[in-house]
Design a protein around this motif. Structure first.
Motif, mmCIF file in Angstrom:
data_model
loop_
_atom_site.group_PDB
_atom_site.id
_atom_site.type_symbol
_atom_site.label_atom_id
_atom_site.label_comp_id
_atom_site.label_asym_id
_atom_site.label_seq_id
_atom_site.Cartn_x
_atom_site.Cartn_y
_atom_site.Cartn_z
ATOM 1 N N VAL A 48 -47.956 -19.196 60.582
ATOM 2 C CA VAL A 48 -49.066 -19.184 59.638
ATOM 3 C C VAL A 48 -48.556 -18.827 58.249
ATOM 4 O O VAL A 48 -47.767 -17.889 58.083
ATOM 5 N N VAL A 54 -55.400 -19.840 53.980
ATOM 6 C CA VAL A 54 -55.553 -20.622 55.205
ATOM 7 C C VAL A 54 -56.999 -20.540 55.692
ATOM 8 O O VAL A 54 -57.764 -19.654 55.290
ATOM 9 N N SER A 55 -57.361 -21.463 56.562
ATOM 10 C CA SER A 55 -58.698 -21.463 57.165
ATOM 11 C C SER A 55 -58.592 -21.006 58.609
ATOM 12 O O SER A 55 -57.689 -21.424 59.341
ATOM 13 N N ILE A 97 -52.791 -22.322 61.841
ATOM 14 C CA ILE A 97 -53.865 -21.505 61.297
ATOM 15 C C ILE A 97 -54.392 -20.576 62.394
ATOM 16 O O ILE A 97 -54.256 -20.866 63.581
ATOM 17 N N ALA A 155 -57.118 -15.502 54.514
ATOM 18 C CA ALA A 155 -57.985 -16.511 55.122
ATOM 19 C C ALA A 155 -59.210 -16.731 54.243
ATOM 20 O O ALA A 155 -59.848 -15.774 53.796
#
Length: 318
Positions: A48, A54-55, A97, A155
């Motif tokens: 990651v 990031v989602s 992710i 996130a």
């Protein structure tokens, strides 16, 4: 201190959880001060990004059975979080992710409460641990985002949703309830039935979960229709799928069943599915709705690859 159980870090215990995933699995149990009453799994793949936003991808848990033994639902949720047979883990590993899987119950003694499909019965719960599990899921995601910050992972506030069968139905319904939270949805095996962004159809009020006719009674706010219409969505059925939940009382009441049959069709495929597809198209929902040839009630890799490709386009990644 919130209880954290590290199931695995890359190599340790790999065989126990999955023979395919690499990364860290965290089991989070709620504290008394938390706004959620059930635990969740957070799977963080090893690659990651720690430099880009990031989602999170969310797959609601779907045990496939009713049972009062909550531990059984925990174990099934663990499988969903760690095996790439399931779309959430497949997406997480292929897009690098984080994945969140809540552990909501599906009690046998209160069999009519189908929490795993976000049905009307669970949305009607008051003053108990099941009240507003949709909001509880949002609180879990916020909690996970804070934990990811401690891992140097940023996130975004909006998240992806995926699921299959009951969890696919959950994802579809959740997207109508909270389009402001959902970045995109990729789900399938949904009984040829999608929740409609309509208050009524053919002079019949579409109450939740068939439509938005009385949605305000659950949300205390208006349906964010324009936001939902813009939300990117991908839904699928297999042409050989014969898994129809509509005839069963745990999934739908007799009133709901009668309205589904009369307004959308008793035949799941292709009739009911095509009617839902046409309603989405005619109302300009930003949705891709597909039927896969020679596929039953299953989620083969070719479909999971399409979900990944769909999410990649939304995320703007190669």
């Amino acid at each position: 201190m919130k209880k954290l159980l590290i199931c695995i870090v890359v190599l340790i215990g790999l065989i126990r959880c999955s023979d395919t995933f690499e990364g860290e699995l965290i089991f989070v149990e709620p504290d008394h001060e938390d706004a959620f009453h059930y635990p969740y799994f957070l799977y963080v793949p090893k690659n990651v990004s720690q430099t880009a936003i990031v989602s999170i991808v969310v797959e609601p848990n779907n045990s496939g059975f009713a049972d009062d033994d909550f531990q059984k639902h925990i174990e099934k949720a663990r499988r969903i979080a760690t095996k790439d047979f399931y779309p959430g883990n497949y997406v997480a590993q292929n897009l690098n992710i984080p994945l969140l899987v809540p552990v909501f119950p599906r009690p046998k003694t209160e069999w009519q409460i189908y929490a795993h499909a976000l049905d009307r019965d669970v949305m009607s719960q008051k003053d108990d641990s099941l009240e507003r599990i949709d909001e509880q899921l949002i609180q879990m995601i916020d909690d996970a985002r804070r934990k990811l910050v401690n891992m140097n992972i940023d996130a975004g506030e909006k998240f992806l949703m995926t699921g299959f069968s009951a969890s696919g139905t959950f994802a579809n319904r959740f997207a109508l309830i909270h389009p402001d939270k959902v970045l995109a949805v990729g789900a399938g095996g949904v009984n040829g039935l999608l929740m409609l962004p309509l208050d009524s159809l053919n002079s019949t009020e579409l109450k939740y979960p068939l439509g938005t006719g009385d949605l305000k009674t659950f949300l205390n706010t208006e349906f964010k229709k324009e936001m939902f219409l813009r939300t990117p969505q991908f839904y699928f059925m297999g042409e050989l799928d014969d898994n129809d939940a509509v005839p069963y009382d745990d999934a739908f009441s007799q009133e709901e069943r009668d309205n589904i049959y009369r307004l959308l069709g008793k035949e799941m495929l292709p009739g009911r599915w095509n009617n839902c597809k046409n309603i989405y198209r005619n109302n300009n929902v930003n949705a891709t709705i597909k039927t896969f040839a020679n596929v039953g009630h299953e989620q083969p890799e070719m479909i999971k690859k399409e979900i990944v490709a769909f999410f990649k386009e939304i995320l703007g990644v190669n």
